[in-house]
Design a protein around this motif. Structure first.
Motif: not given
Length: 570
Positions: A387-399
């Motif tokens: 969950x933490x990884x997908x959250x962080x990668x999702x945030x990186x994608x949005x950024x």
């Protein structure tokens, strides 16, 4: 070929019916592909299973079990594993953990030091020399071993542990139960354990706590010992000598500088109790006798008091808060979906005894209706890392999308054109998800959407943005410098830039095929291959339509020119 493609694009963008069909089809494809994840058509996981050359088997019997009982279960497991032709050798560690490996550092193998535990280290042939991956072998052997060996000792736990493909964790799914009441924590942990065992996809369920079992306290009665003429030290020595053994003398040797201790202990048969009850303990102690100062043999039972009691379990804490862990591994499935099922069952089955409230994305707070005591259930393990990884990668994608959008706004001074580039980049997700579904259909085991898949998706943003930039810049040049009308400029730019777009995409796809077959980085390769295909289709079909719908005359300050040949240099 490109002239025909130019005419096809020109007719497509000029036909309102075709434009609507393409836009609606793109939206439908985007919705359907994204819905594959919540509907579990495409499964998400931190990392897929890794094909290793070794794995461990943990054997844990109920607290208080003898080393002989542990050996029986371990021998059963070893005999089944030895029949596998891919197994080169195995090593058994009775009453202790194996030498530390990557997984053992986190799982606490170094703390195993009791008669009820054992570890088996299994070595396999090299992964390139066998057809069956190690994780598939473990999945196949687990039910066979449990069916044959678990009945030997009631409540025994046998779990298979593989070296992790990514960051090591305590288990795939871990429920941390916090509270200020040790019996309450133990009771709640037992209920969560039962729910885990009933949850499909969860295996090797265990609670990280000592079992409470019947034991006996042997206390020396000083008054009786004094009347019997026996010293307290004598009683302690004979008890320790009988059941543990001790050094009683030393021996000198010319080969060694130090004295060699002589160790004395009773035989294994003499140490054994016939039963685990008070009578058996009294019978065993009555056979131990000491000579007092008067030369008389006095039984130990005449000088000690035997009191039945319960064992004292280890009290665990984390960050100075009392807690315990309920752990489970996943049987070749993602951690998220069994966790959701187990969490729903907790809410359903325990709501009668506890007032349950949600304290986070998945965490729960449980209040005992009778005692009013509060317990916290927090999720950890590989699931939390996922969950933490997908959250962080999702945030990186949005950024990344936001930064690209702002950069394009500065460059084009147009929100519309920046939005078109953003949409063209985002549409590559269709290829990423559909590609994982296709690979899952054609592979024997589950092909997961992993963290490396998301890394590939983020990398595709730059490729997709570049394709759209090529079209927009060339269209702008044709309209501004050549005076071409919008439709003709878009069609000509699309057909002209199709060749470099195809060549770039081909290079990416061919290079990514080397990654697609890797166990860990396969998701990255599949994302780059199918995402690139989707990006090319979006760039050459969807982006031209979006450009046609935009007011390019205003954005590019279009002024019609006459008699300007397209072959003239810009």
């Amino acid at each position: 070929m490109f002239a025909k493609f130019e005419q096809t694009v020109l007719k497509g963008i000029q036909s309102s019916t075709q434009r609507k069909l393409i836009i609606l089809g793109t939206i439908a494809a985007l919705i359907l592909s994204v819905m594959m994840i919540p509907t579990e058509i495409v499964l998400a996981k931190m990392l897929p299973g890794k094909n290793n050359d070794t794995y461990n088997v943990y054997v844990k019997l109920p607290q208080g079990s003898s080393i002989e009982q542990t050996k029986k279960v371990t021998d059963c497991v070893s005999s089944i594993i030895q029949q596998e032709k891919e197994v080169t050798d195995l090593e058994v560690f009775l009453g202790m953990g194996s030498p530390l490996d990557f997984a053992g550092l986190i799982k606490g193998s170094q703390f195993k030091n009791s008669e009820n535990v054992a570890e088996i280290v299994v070595n396999l042939t090299k992964k390139h020399e066998r057809d069956e991956p190690s994780y598939m072998m473990v999945q196949r052997l687990r039910p066979v071993v449990l069916k044959s060996c678990q009945p030997i000792s009631k409540e025994s736990d046998i779990s298979f542990v593989e070296p992790p493909a990514g960051p090591p964790t305590l288990a795939a799914v871990v429920a941390e139960i916090y509270g200020n009441d040790a019996p309450g924590i133990r009771d709640l942990a037992g209920k969560v354990e039962k729910i885990f065992k009933k949850t499909k996809g969860l295996v090797d369920v265990d609670v990280m706590e000592d079992a409470i079992y019947d034991t006996f306290d042997i206390k020396i009665n000083p008054e009786k010992a004094a009347r019997s003429g026996v010293g307290i030290k004598q009683i302690n020595n004979i008890m320790y000598l009988a059941f543990e053994g001790m050094d009683i003398a030393v021996k000198n040797s010319p080969k060694y500088n130090d004295q060699i201790p002589i160790f004395l202990s009773l035989s294994d048969g003499s140490k054994r109790f016939t039963k685990k009850d008070l009578n058996a303990v009294q019978a065993k102690l009555s056979s131990l006798k000491l000579m007092n100062k008067f030369g008389m043999m006095v039984p130990i039972t005449e000088m000690v008091d035997i009191q039945p009691t319960k064992s004292h379990p280890l009290i665990m804490s984390k960050d100075l808060h009392q807690m315990t862990n309920v752990m489970a591994e996943t049987d070749m499935v993602s951690q998220v979906y069994p966790l959701m099922d187990a969490r729903n069952q907790i809410l359903k089955e325990l709501s009668g005894e506890y007032d349950i409230s949600k304290t986070g994305l998945f965490d729960l707070e449980l209040k005992d209706k009778k005692s009013g005591k509060i317990y916290d259930l927090k999720w950890d393990g590989e699931m939390k890392v996922t969950l933490d990884t997908f959250r962080d990668l999702g945030g990186a994608f949005i950024a990344a999308l936001v930064l690209i959008f702002l950069l394009m706004v500065v460059y084009y001074k147009s929100y519309t054109l920046s939005g078109i580039i953003l949409v063209g980049s985002f549409l590559s997700i269709i290829g990423v998800i559909v590609g994982h579904w296709i690979m899952d259909v054609f592979t024997t085991d589950t092909f997961f959407l992993t963290a490396t898949s998301l890394i590939g998706f983020i990398a595709l943003i730059g490729i997709s943005s570049r394709n759209s930039l090529l079209l927009i810049d060339f269209t702008k040049s044709l309209m501004h410098d050549k005076g071409m009308h919008k439709a003709e400029a878009i069609a000509y730019a699309t057909a002209t830039r199709a060749k470099p777009i195809f060549l770039t995409a081909t290079a990416i796809i061919l290079a990514s095929t080397l990654l697609a077959g890797d166990a860990v980085f396969g998701g990255l390769g599949v994302s780059l291959i199918f995402g690139t295909v989707a990006a090319v289709i979006a760039s050459l079909i969807v982006v031209p339509i979006l450009l046609f719908n935009a007011d390019l005359d205003k954005h590019f300050h279009f002024h019609e020119k006459k008699a300007v040949s397209i072959t003239d240099p810009l």
